[in-house]
Design an enzyme around this catalytic site. Structure first.
Site, PDB file in Angstrom:
ATOM      1  N   ASN A  35       0.810  -1.220   0.000  1.00 45.60           N
ATOM      2  CA  ASN A  35       0.000   0.000   0.000  1.00 45.60           C
ATOM      3  C   ASN A  35       0.846   1.275   0.000  1.00 45.60           C
ATOM      4  OD1 ASN A  35      -1.643   2.180   0.912  1.00 45.60           O
ATOM      5  ND2 ASN A  35      -2.996   0.829   2.054  1.00 45.60           N
ATOM      6  N   TYR A  82       7.074 -15.297   0.071  1.00 42.89           N
ATOM      7  CA  TYR A  82       6.662 -14.396   1.155  1.00 42.89           C
ATOM      8  C   TYR A  82       5.668 -15.098   2.070  1.00 42.89           C
ATOM      9  CZ  TYR A  82       4.582 -10.497   3.683  1.00 42.89           C
ATOM     10  OH  TYR A  82       4.122  -9.672   4.690  1.00 42.89           O
ATOM     11  N   ASP A 166       7.090  -2.043  11.677  1.00 42.43           N
ATOM     12  CA  ASP A 166       6.645  -3.318  12.231  1.00 42.43           C
ATOM     13  C   ASP A 166       7.127  -3.618  13.649  1.00 42.43           C
ATOM     14  OD1 ASP A 166       6.044  -3.284   9.547  1.00 42.43           O
ATOM     15  OD2 ASP A 166       6.789  -5.281   9.125  1.00 42.43           O
ATOM     16  N   TYR A 352      15.960  -3.278  11.294  1.00 38.23           N
ATOM     17  CA  TYR A 352      14.663  -2.854  10.778  1.00 38.23           C
ATOM     18  C   TYR A 352      14.231  -1.514  11.378  1.00 38.23           C
ATOM     19  CZ  TYR A 352      10.713  -4.508   7.906  1.00 38.23           C
ATOM     20  OH  TYR A 352       9.770  -4.673   6.929  1.00 38.23           O
ATOM     21  N   GLU A 396      16.908  -0.915   1.183  1.00 42.06           N
ATOM     22  CA  GLU A 396      15.648  -0.745   1.906  1.00 42.06           C
ATOM     23  C   GLU A 396      15.793   0.297   3.013  1.00 42.06           C
ATOM     24  OE1 GLU A 396      12.305  -3.591   4.150  1.00 42.06           O
ATOM     25  OE2 GLU A 396      14.231  -4.432   3.503  1.00 42.06           O
TER      26      GLU A 396
END
Length: 425
Positions: A35, A82, A166, A352, A396
């Site tokens: 999204n 995934y 996350d 992350y 990333e």
């Protein structure tokens, strides 16, 4: 318009990750349409291909639910690289999707693409924008009904994945109350693509999947999920993005909306801005989330603390305090803004959302700094971000202490951010 040193490479990444009108974040690690990734990617495409930018958003709303929610993943085509895939979500939508959402950058992206279309004289812009405007309006209505049923002026997340951040330290205490038991066999695929030291821990994943199991058992009904949720956080990052996106829809409504829609959006915007303003904490020089189950502020410092600048014009004292606090977070960093500051006990510069820098987060923070008159600080953050991408590649995320590229590589939204932010520096 200046040509950036690695613009050709950035465009090549978007082409490589194109799957027929939608873009995957990166191959294998994230093989579907995400999204908020797609919203940023659409803004990147708008730099050089407005028609393709529109198509990115149009493919995303193919997954929009009848109640207005735009899911966080649209499974346009199968992939076994995934987890969790559509079989785990079990949403029974006409297009396979996940059952939760993500930060509503869509409205921001739509205005960006529409303005690029007008500037370039792209044919059919008003018609394409109007259809997407209606999809965005339905989404915003869903947010306020499903995720702010008590009228706080703050929208809540029911799963850490919805925040986009996350495994943020902001969720540690709230997530610790979530059981680790699952009825779904966990088959992590991410650590086969990226070193486990850069990813959420196994225990985090057990709690993440417990939440998926809980909401699937609710039939993905918003009211039942709200009642059953063991994790419920009024998130300032989510609320701020929704408020800013609402302001952008108000702008579009001036030429494309009805008087009733303009009035409805104005009410939404006022409600969100009022709620958001109440989350400022002078003693911390930043905004804080609210744990609705514990009834307490979440004071762990994360990048979410500064995202409200994208929606609110602060008074002079708040602006000075917030910019000074950002400067404190940048001190000693090769590239900022870290997702968790180095002075936090939770800081992990490679894991992350517990320290690394994300180009799209800097994009939002810099938009907020500009809104609040801090142009020089915004440009400095953008320059270090662009330099990190040029040095380490389209990764990333990045280690703030070294500038090392981390996580997935050839990342779509990093390529998009490079093209947009590089034109500002």
């Amino acid at each position: 318009m200046n040509t950036l040193p690695k613009e050709e490479a950035a465009r090549a990444i978007l082409a490589r990750n194109d799957r027929g009108g939608y873009t995957v974040p990166t191959d294998r690690l994230y093989p579907f349409q995400w999204n908020w990734d797609s919203a940023f990617v659409a803004m990147g495409f708008a730099v050089f291909d407005v028609a393709r930018a529109y198509r990115e958003l149009e493919r995303l709303v193919e997954g929009q639910w009848d109640d207005g929610m735009i899911p966080h993943i649209v499974f346009h085509a199968p992939s076994d690289t995934y987890f969790p895939g559509p079989d785990v979500w079990g949403t029974r939508h006409r297009v396979p999707t996940s059952g939760i959402t993500q930060p509503p950058v869509f409205g921001m992206a739509l205005r960006h693409v529409h303005e690029a279309a007008l500037a370039s004289g792209t044919a059919g812009a008003a018609e394409r924008t109007t259809v997407l405007f209606q999809a965005a309006l339905r989404s915003h209505r869903w947010w306020l009904s499903a995720r702010d049923p008590d009228g706080l002026g703050l929208v809540s997340i029911l799963h850490p994945w919805e925040s986009g951040s996350d495994n943020s330290p902001a969720w540690d205490q709230a997530l610790a109350r979530v059981p680790t038991t699952t009825t779904t066999a966990i088959r992590r695929k991410d650590t086969g693509h990226v070193d486990a030291s850069m990813r959420p821990r196994d225990e985090d994943y057990q709690r993440f999947i417990h939440l998926v199991d809980t909401y699937r058992d609710c039939g993905w009904d918003p009211a039942r999920q709200w009642a059953a949720a063991p994790f419920k956080v009024a998130d300032v990052q989510m609320t701020a993005i929704l408020a800013r996106a609402t302001a952008d829809l108000i702008y579009l409504a001036e030429s494309l909306g009805t008087d009733d829609e303009k009035a409805e959006l104005a009410r939404m915007h006022a409600r969100l801005c009022d709620g958001l303003a109440g989350r400022w904490r002078p003693a911390l020089s930043r905004f804080v989330d609210l744990d609705l189950i514990a009834g307490r502020d979440i004071e762990e410092p994360t990048q979410a603390a500064f995202i409200p600048l994208v929606a609110l014009e602060l008074d002079a004292a708040q602006r000075d305090a917030a910019t000074a606090e950002i400067e404190r977070w940048l001190d000693g960093m090769v590239v900022g803004v870290p997702s968790t500051p180095a002075f936090s006990p939770a800081f992990e510069p490679k894991r992350y959302w517990r320290g690394p820098v994300w180009a799209v987060v800097n994009w939002l923070i810099c938009d907020g700094l500009r809104l609040n008159g801090a142009e020089d600080l915004a440009r400095r953050i953008e320059r270090t971000t662009v330099r990190a991408i040029e040095n380490a590649g389209f990764c990333e995320y990045f280690d703030p202490t070294t500038g090392e590229g981390l996580g997935g590589d050839t990342f779509s939204w990093t390529a998009a951010a490079y093209m947009v932010l590089g034109r500002r520096t």
